[in-house]
Design a protein around this motif. Structure first.
Motif, short mmCIF file in Angstrom:
data_model
loop_
_atom_site.label_atom_id
_atom_site.label_comp_id
_atom_site.label_asym_id
_atom_site.label_seq_id
_atom_site.Cartn_x
_atom_site.Cartn_y
_atom_site.Cartn_z
N GLY A 70 13.79 65.14 22.58
CA GLY A 70 12.45 65.14 22.01
C GLY A 70 11.62 63.94 22.42
N GLY A 71 12.03 63.22 23.44
CA GLY A 71 11.32 62.03 23.90
C GLY A 71 12.14 60.78 23.61
N LEU A 72 11.93 59.77 24.41
CA LEU A 72 12.68 58.53 24.30
C LEU A 72 12.44 57.87 22.94
CD1 LEU A 72 14.54 57.01 26.27
CD2 LEU A 72 12.57 55.65 26.94
N ASN A 73 13.54 57.53 22.23
CA ASN A 73 13.39 56.88 20.93
C ASN A 73 14.37 55.72 20.79
OD1 ASN A 73 15.90 57.82 19.67
ND2 ASN A 73 14.94 59.84 19.70
N TYR A 74 14.37 55.08 19.64
CA TYR A 74 15.15 53.87 19.40
C TYR A 74 16.65 54.09 19.54
CZ TYR A 74 16.36 55.64 14.78
OH TYR A 74 16.85 56.40 13.76
N LEU A 75 17.15 55.31 19.32
CA LEU A 75 18.58 55.57 19.43
C LEU A 75 19.08 55.30 20.86
CD1 LEU A 75 18.88 58.83 17.32
CD2 LEU A 75 19.48 56.50 16.64
N PHE A 76 18.25 55.65 21.84
CA PHE A 76 18.61 55.39 23.23
C PHE A 76 18.87 53.90 23.44
CE2 PHE A 76 17.54 54.12 27.53
CZ PHE A 76 18.24 55.03 28.30
N PHE A 77 18.05 53.05 22.87
CA PHE A 77 18.16 51.61 23.10
C PHE A 77 19.30 50.98 22.31
CE2 PHE A 77 14.00 52.95 24.42
CZ PHE A 77 13.94 52.39 25.69
N ILE A 78 19.68 51.60 21.20
CA ILE A 78 20.90 51.17 20.52
C ILE A 78 22.09 51.50 21.40
CG2 ILE A 78 22.39 51.56 18.52
CD1 ILE A 78 19.82 52.07 16.88
N GLY A 79 22.10 52.70 21.96
CA GLY A 79 23.16 53.09 22.89
C GLY A 79 23.21 52.19 24.10
N LEU A 80 22.04 51.78 24.59
CA LEU A 80 21.97 50.87 25.73
C LEU A 80 22.58 49.51 25.38
CD1 LEU A 80 20.97 50.35 28.63
CD2 LEU A 80 18.76 49.67 27.64
N GLY A 81 22.29 49.00 24.19
CA GLY A 81 22.88 47.73 23.75
C GLY A 81 24.39 47.80 23.67
N ILE A 82 24.91 48.92 23.16
CA ILE A 82 26.36 49.11 23.10
C ILE A 82 26.95 49.17 24.50
CG2 ILE A 82 28.20 50.70 22.40
CD1 ILE A 82 26.38 51.49 20.01
N MET A 83 26.28 49.90 25.40
CA MET A 83 26.77 50.02 26.77
C MET A 83 26.77 48.67 27.48
SD MET A 83 25.25 51.99 30.08
CE MET A 83 24.16 50.63 30.40
N LEU A 84 25.69 47.91 27.33
CA LEU A 84 25.62 46.59 27.97
C LEU A 84 26.70 45.66 27.44
CD1 LEU A 84 21.75 46.13 28.16
CD2 LEU A 84 23.33 46.63 30.05
N TYR A 85 26.96 45.73 26.13
CA TYR A 85 28.04 44.93 25.56
C TYR A 85 29.38 45.37 26.15
CZ TYR A 85 31.01 42.37 22.41
OH TYR A 85 31.96 41.52 21.93
N GLY A 86 29.58 46.67 26.28
CA GLY A 86 30.81 47.17 26.88
C GLY A 86 31.00 46.68 28.30
N MET A 87 29.90 46.63 29.06
CA MET A 87 29.98 46.10 30.42
C MET A 87 30.33 44.62 30.41
SD MET A 87 26.72 48.14 32.03
CE MET A 87 26.71 47.25 33.57
N ALA A 88 29.70 43.86 29.51
CA ALA A 88 30.01 42.44 29.39
C ALA A 88 31.46 42.24 28.97
CB ALA A 88 29.07 41.77 28.39
#
Length: 146
Positions: A70-88
């Motif tokens: 339904g369009g880019l929302n805040y949940l995407f960016f929470i997922g991005l933060g989790i993914m970036l932490y996982g990469m780190a």
């Protein structure tokens, strides 16, 4: 701007989630999966402990999915933060600390040396009790002293 703040906040919160999960889940009721990680040397290249990468990836993937619906929302960016932490986490824990990949063999960086020292202190305990230094990116300052 707000989406960048959400991503950064999520990344920082993940350190707290990791500490709590490591202390109370990995060294608690899911010790079976984490135990082989505390053995002097692994029997195989993969460990049972690697299941935690999947466990932490599932919420991130789900948040990506619902964050674009339904369009880019805040949940995407929470997922991005989790993914970036996982990469780190992968780069620090598996590459720098445990040297599962020989990418960063030499460093004089006090912070990175401190991370390795704190993790070695954590691994001196082979059992699930009496552990210390459960964090990954933020460890006590005493380990940064050379």
């Amino acid at each position: 701007m707000i989406f960048a703040l959400i991503t950064i906040a999520t990344f920082l919160i993940m350190e707290c989630v990791t500490w709590l999960t490591h202390k109370y889940v990995m060294h608690g009721f899911l010790w079976y999966f984490h135990e082989d990680h505390h053995q002097p040397r692994y029997q195989n290249w993969f460990e049972r402990n690697d299941v935690f990468f999947v466990i932490f990836a599932v919420p991130s993937i789900a948040l990506f999915y619902f964050g674009v619906e339904g369009g880019l929302n805040y949940l995407f960016f929470i997922g991005l933060g989790i993914m970036l932490y996982g990469m780190a986490y992968f780069l620090v824990h598996d590459v720098l600390i445990h040297r599962r990949f020989k990418w960063f063999n030499k460093t004089n960086n006090k912070y990175l040396i401190g991370l390795r020292k704190a993790h070695k202190v954590h691994h001196k305990h082979l059992g699930k009790e009496e552990g210390e230094c459960f964090g990954m990116l933020f460890v006590p300052f005493k380990y940064y002293k050379v």
